[in-house]
Design a protein around this motif. Structure first.
Motif, PDB file in Angstrom:
ATOM      1  N   VAL A   1      51.282 -10.759  25.150  1.00  0.00           N
ATOM      2  CA  VAL A   1      50.647  -9.481  24.811  1.00  0.00           C
ATOM      3  C   VAL A   1      49.139  -9.568  25.027  1.00  0.00           C
ATOM      4  O   VAL A   1      48.496 -10.485  24.509  1.00  0.00           O
ATOM      5  N   VAL A   2      48.599  -8.634  25.771  1.00  0.00           N
ATOM      6  CA  VAL A   2      47.142  -8.505  25.856  1.00  0.00           C
ATOM      7  C   VAL A   2      46.737  -7.457  24.837  1.00  0.00           C
ATOM      8  O   VAL A   2      47.312  -6.358  24.817  1.00  0.00           O
ATOM      9  N   THR A   3      45.807  -7.798  23.966  1.00  0.00           N
ATOM     10  CA  THR A   3      45.436  -6.838  22.917  1.00  0.00           C
ATOM     11  C   THR A   3      43.994  -7.033  22.420  1.00  0.00           C
ATOM     12  O   THR A   3      43.432  -8.121  22.521  1.00  0.00           O
ATOM     13  N   HIS A   4      43.448  -5.930  21.920  1.00  0.00           N
ATOM     14  CA  HIS A   4      42.160  -5.987  21.224  1.00  0.00           C
ATOM     15  C   HIS A   4      42.381  -6.049  19.714  1.00  0.00           C
ATOM     16  O   HIS A   4      41.477  -6.302  18.939  1.00  0.00           O
ATOM     17  N   ASP A   5      43.620  -5.755  19.325  1.00  0.00           N
ATOM     18  CA  ASP A   5      43.945  -5.511  17.918  1.00  0.00           C
ATOM     19  C   ASP A   5      44.320  -6.825  17.205  1.00  0.00           C
ATOM     20  O   ASP A   5      45.341  -7.450  17.525  1.00  0.00           O
TER      21      ASP A   5
ATOM     22  N   GLY B   1      52.939 -15.701  17.759  1.00  0.00           N
ATOM     23  CA  GLY B   1      52.944 -17.101  17.348  1.00  0.00           C
ATOM     24  C   GLY B   1      51.678 -17.830  17.749  1.00  0.00           C
ATOM     25  O   GLY B   1      51.310 -18.836  17.130  1.00  0.00           O
ATOM     26  N   ARG B   2      51.035 -17.389  18.807  1.00  0.00           N
ATOM     27  CA  ARG B   2      49.822 -18.070  19.273  1.00  0.00           C
ATOM     28  C   ARG B   2      48.827 -17.035  19.787  1.00  0.00           C
ATOM     29  O   ARG B   2      49.214 -16.012  20.350  1.00  0.00           O
ATOM     30  N   VAL B   3      47.546 -17.307  19.542  1.00  0.00           N
ATOM     31  CA  VAL B   3      46.490 -16.414  20.029  1.00  0.00           C
ATOM     32  C   VAL B   3      45.596 -17.202  20.987  1.00  0.00           C
ATOM     33  O   VAL B   3      45.083 -18.268  20.643  1.00  0.00           O
ATOM     34  N   VAL B   4      45.459 -16.694  22.197  1.00  0.00           N
ATOM     35  CA  VAL B   4      44.598 -17.313  23.198  1.00  0.00           C
ATOM     36  C   VAL B   4      43.403 -16.393  23.396  1.00  0.00           C
ATOM     37  O   VAL B   4      43.586 -15.201  23.653  1.00  0.00           O
ATOM     38  N   ARG B   5      42.194 -16.956  23.228  1.00  0.00           N
ATOM     39  CA  ARG B   5      41.004 -16.100  23.404  1.00  0.00           C
ATOM     40  C   ARG B   5      40.276 -16.471  24.688  1.00  0.00           C
ATOM     41  O   ARG B   5      40.086 -17.655  24.986  1.00  0.00           O
ATOM     42  N   LEU B   6      39.890 -15.427  25.422  1.00  0.00           N
ATOM     43  CA  LEU B   6      39.183 -15.632  26.686  1.00  0.00           C
ATOM     44  C   LEU B   6      37.740 -15.159  26.547  1.00  0.00           C
ATOM     45  O   LEU B   6      37.452 -14.202  25.828  1.00  0.00           O
ATOM     46  N   ARG B   7      36.864 -15.849  27.269  1.00  0.00           N
ATOM     47  CA  ARG B   7      35.489 -15.358  27.394  1.00  0.00           C
ATOM     48  C   ARG B   7      35.012 -15.711  28.797  1.00  0.00           C
ATOM     49  O   ARG B   7      35.139 -16.861  29.227  1.00  0.00           O
TER      50      ARG B   7
ATOM     51  N   VAL C   1      52.769 -14.899  22.659  1.00  0.00           N
ATOM     52  CA  VAL C   1      51.363 -15.271  22.847  1.00  0.00           C
ATOM     53  C   VAL C   1      50.521 -14.008  22.966  1.00  0.00           C
ATOM     54  O   VAL C   1      50.840 -13.119  23.767  1.00  0.00           O
ATOM     55  N   ALA C   2      49.475 -13.941  22.149  1.00  0.00           N
ATOM     56  CA  ALA C   2      48.530 -12.820  22.267  1.00  0.00           C
ATOM     57  C   ALA C   2      47.318 -13.307  23.051  1.00  0.00           C
ATOM     58  O   ALA C   2      46.763 -14.366  22.744  1.00  0.00           O
ATOM     59  N   ILE C   3      46.925 -12.552  24.072  1.00  0.00           N
ATOM     60  CA  ILE C   3      45.723 -12.879  24.834  1.00  0.00           C
ATOM     61  C   ILE C   3      44.644 -11.903  24.391  1.00  0.00           C
ATOM     62  O   ILE C   3      44.810 -10.684  24.523  1.00  0.00           O
ATOM     63  N   MET C   4      43.551 -12.456  23.843  1.00  0.00           N
ATOM     64  CA  MET C   4      42.485 -11.597  23.319  1.00  0.00           C
ATOM     65  C   MET C   4      41.156 -11.899  24.004  1.00  0.00           C
ATOM     66  O   MET C   4      41.007 -12.924  24.672  1.00  0.00           O
ATOM     67  N   GLY C   5      40.220 -11.014  23.834  1.00  0.00           N
ATOM     68  CA  GLY C   5      38.898 -11.213  24.420  1.00  0.00           C
ATOM     69  C   GLY C   5      38.212  -9.876  24.577  1.00  0.00           C
ATOM     70  O   GLY C   5      38.861  -8.827  24.549  1.00  0.00           O
ATOM     71  N   ALA C   6      36.899  -9.947  24.780  1.00  0.00           N
ATOM     72  CA  ALA C   6      36.148  -8.703  24.950  1.00  0.00           C
ATOM     73  C   ALA C   6      36.521  -8.056  26.285  1.00  0.00           C
ATOM     74  O   ALA C   6      37.133  -8.703  27.139  1.00  0.00           O
ATOM     75  N   SER C   7      36.133  -6.782  26.468  1.00  0.00           N
ATOM     76  CA  SER C   7      36.373  -6.111  27.748  1.00  0.00           C
ATOM     77  C   SER C   7      35.687  -6.911  28.845  1.00  0.00           C
ATOM     78  O   SER C   7      34.536  -7.336  28.693  1.00  0.00           O
TER      79      SER C   7
END
Lengths: 448, 244
Positions: B208-212, B220-226, B41-47
């Protein structure tokens, strides 16, 4: 001018660098307070002009020699601390194209300003301590606070000298950054201490022992005997201390290599590798105890000789003996205060310098107790080597005097043992006092 | 031969209603998430969106103000957020592994000593720990580099040591915080290859926490936070459907 503009920018610290500013200021404040107290004591002794004044003045000079060297050493550590604590930003400046001259000027300027602030705080500390120190009895009565006030010009001179020392140490301490910024940012290889230090150290000890034997053969009248004892102690102390400073880092390095080889758990391995990373730094952290340990042997010998000289002596001699004892105890006490300060400041700085490492170990699940155990081991292990080594060195160099003292007055042995135990306890306390810094780093890794 | 782990489609890590604030700043504002065993799981989002805080709460580094994190273990479910400091530290030593952006390896230690530290913390004798760590280093392409200090390794090699350290103690969940953030694109791809091959390919779970976006695409999965909330959770399968 560029350095001044950069210094103004650097003077606005973030939360992370606040401690980098405060720690050297505290260290310089302690150093200047103690220097002023010691000089004030010497000033009192030199204000006397009766027939015994000369003897007291010689004792004062010896105490000064015992204390000023480690005091300046602590001052140097404080200066290096103020300079090295900002390696990262300074290295970055170099990488961004700032010239070596600009980086050096900026660092020297910063360290000097911190030293000046610390020294001024120290003057305030000295002023607060004077009434207390004035209660110490010499020659049958309290010294008195009035006699301990230093002339303003001399106080200013102490502040200026400390600032100059800080400037010089900063320039020397930052040399590696100026030569190679990457050398500091990326530690590729562990420095090795050369065995030639051992050879030079042994030569210095042999020369010292020879000189001491030569002086002892000069005896004669009672006054001459006193002078011979004082010369023996002075030369023995100076020579052996020089040898210790040469050999100490090498010995610590040898022991650390053995410990790395045999370490069976993470704490021991990390501690041993940390020592091996810079045996000179490990030595610097505990060398204050080497001085105290060394002084304790001399003090024990002095007390014992004074005590044995007391049987059947007149009132004046008994007073003199009591004063020597007071002087010795004061000297040891001030030495221990320096050690406590040095270890506390160095350890707090060490935790802040390595906060990323401690945070990573915490995330790996290393208990804080294990981190503390590793930290304690990295200090206490060299400390044991240094304490025992220094005491043995001192005992060997003035062997006849210590031998006589042990036979005529077992008090000397007790004084030595208690002094060493107190020194180790003080270092332990200094270490223990920094645990809250580690706890804070782990709880608020991004905010410290 | 390195060990294989669990099976896919078994919920391994479950977060319910996580709330975490730092002073007036709300980092997590009610996050619920379920991560299956063997999933990446990738955790994405702005700073400032709360992704690192979420990783820290999931890993038991930070305790949430409200909500709970549950980990499925062989001995039954464990409420991570309810454990004591020591309990969570124990979990991090045994069940979790960490890879950080800068590696955060101990610079004074050699590569193999760094990788062996978690095993030694668990009480394994040094020789056995280093032998096991060396096999992990070899599996990650670092054979012959065991005795090098961290400063003697490239950024990519140091990250591989960190990957070995994260998994050497048999962790079932690996947390990686910007694992390629300090690397160039070519080295990033190599490190992600090593990370995926040693985790999900062996049945371990990877968070994985990533900006990339490139790194996220490998998961396998991307979770986006805001603003501390999950605004999107998309698997590779749903992304393909979107494209069609």
């Amino acid at each position: 001018m560029r350095a001044l503009r950069l210094a103004a920018l650097f003077a606005r610290p973030g939360a992370g660098s606040r401690a980098a500013l405060v720690l050297p200021i505290i260290a310089f404040a302690v150093v200047s307070s103690l220097v002023l107290i010691v000089l004030a004591g010497v000033q009192v002794f030199f204000s006397w002009s009766d027939e015994l004044a000369g003897f007291y003045q010689v004792l004062a000079v010896i105490a000064l020699a015992l204390l000023i060297v480690p005091l300046l050493g602590l001052g140097g550590s404080a200066a290096r601390l103020s300079a090295r604590r900002r390696d990262d930003r300074l290295s970055t400046l170099r990488l961004l194209g700032a010239t070596g001259t600009t980086v050096t000027a900026l660092t020297v300027l910063e360290s000097t300003v911190l030293a000046l602030i610390g020294a001024v705080v120290g003057v305030a500390g000295y002023s607060a301590l004077v009434p207390l120190v004035g209660l110490v009895p010499f020659r049958g009565s309290a010294l008195g606070a009035g006699a301990l006030w230093m002339p303003v010009l001399e106080m200013v001179a102490v502040v200026v000298v400390l600032a100059a020392l800080a400037a010089a140490s900063a320039a020397i301490g930052l040399r590696t950054v100026v030569i190679s910024p990457l050398g500091v940012r990326v530690r590729q290889t562990a420095p090795r201490t050369h065995w030639i230090r051992l050879v030079i150290g042994v030569v210095v000890v042999l020369v010292t022992v020879g000189a001491v034997s030569l002086i002892r053969g000069l005896g004669g009248s009672e006054d001459a005997m006193i002078a011979v004892i004082l010369l023996t102690l002075t030369l023995g102390f100076g020579g052996t201390l020089a040898a210790l400073n040469l050999v100490g880092p090498w010995v610590i390095g040898v022991f650390a290599r053995r410990q790395v080889k045999h370490a069976q758990n993470a704490q021991r391995l990390i501690a041993a590798r940390a020592i091996l990373e810079s045996p000179k730094a490990a030595w610097r952290q505990v060398s204050g105890v080497a001085m105290a340990s060394f002084t304790a042997v001399f003090a024990g010998t002095g007390l014992a000789l004074a005590q044995s000289a007391q049987s059947g002596a007149d009132a004046q001699t008994r007073e003199l003996t009591a004063d020597i004892r007071t002087g010795i105890i004061l000297t040891i006490a001030i030495s221990f205060i320096m050690v406590a300060c040095s270890v506390g400041v160095n350890q707090a700085a060490g935790i802040l310098d390595r906060r990323d490492l401690y945070v990573s170990l915490d995330r790996l699940g290393m208990p804080i107790g294990a981190m503390d155990a590793s930290r304690h081991r990295a200090i206490m292990s060299p400390l044991r080597i240094v304490t025992v080594g220094s005491a043995l060195c001192a005992a060997v160099v003035i062997l006849p005097l210590t031998g006589i003292a042990m036979i005529t007055a077992p008090l000397s042995v007790a004084t030595i043992a208690v002094s060493l135990a107190a020194g180790i306890a003080v270092v332990w306390l200094g270490l223990r006092s920094t645990r809250p810094v580690l706890t804070r780093v782990l709880h608020e890794p991004e905010r410290v | 031969m390195l060990p294989q782990h669990g099976s896919m489609n078994t919920p391994q890590l479950r977060a319910d209603g996580l709330i975490k604030s730092y002073g007036d700043t709300t980092a997590l504002a009610g996050v619920s998430l379920s991560i299956n065993s063997g999933e990446s799981v990738a955790i994405m989002g702005a700073s400032g969106s709360g992704k690192t805080t979420l990783l820290h709460v999931l890993a038991g580094i930070v305790v949430p103000d409200a909500g709970a994190v549950q980990l499925a273990t062989d001995a039954g479910p464990v409420i991570v957020s309810a454990l004591s400091e020591a309990g969570r530290a124990g979990l991090r030593r045994g069940s979790f592994g960490f890879v950080f952006q800068q590696g955060l390896l101990i610079p004074e230690l050699t590569a193999v000593e760094n990788a062996a530290i978690p095993l030694m913390l668990n009480g394994m004798p040094r020789a056995a720990a280093q032998q096991h760590a060396a096999s992990w280093l070899a599996a990650l392409g670092l054979a012959g580099m065991e005795d090098r200090r961290i400063g003697e390794l490239s950024g990519g090699q140091a990250q591989r040591v960190a990957i070995a350290r994260a998994q050497v103690a048999g962790a079932s969940v690996i947390f990686a915080d910007e694992p390629t953030g300090a690397l160039d694109s070519h080295t990033s791809a190599d490190v992600m290859d090593a990370l995926i091959a040693s985790t999900t390919d062996r049945g371990r779970t990877l968070v994985v926490v990533t900006h990339d976006e490139g790194v996220a695409a490998r998961c396998g999965r991307v979770v986006r936070l805001r603003d501390g909330r999950i605004v999107q959770s998309r698997t590779a399968a749903t992304a393909e459907q979107d494209v069609k």
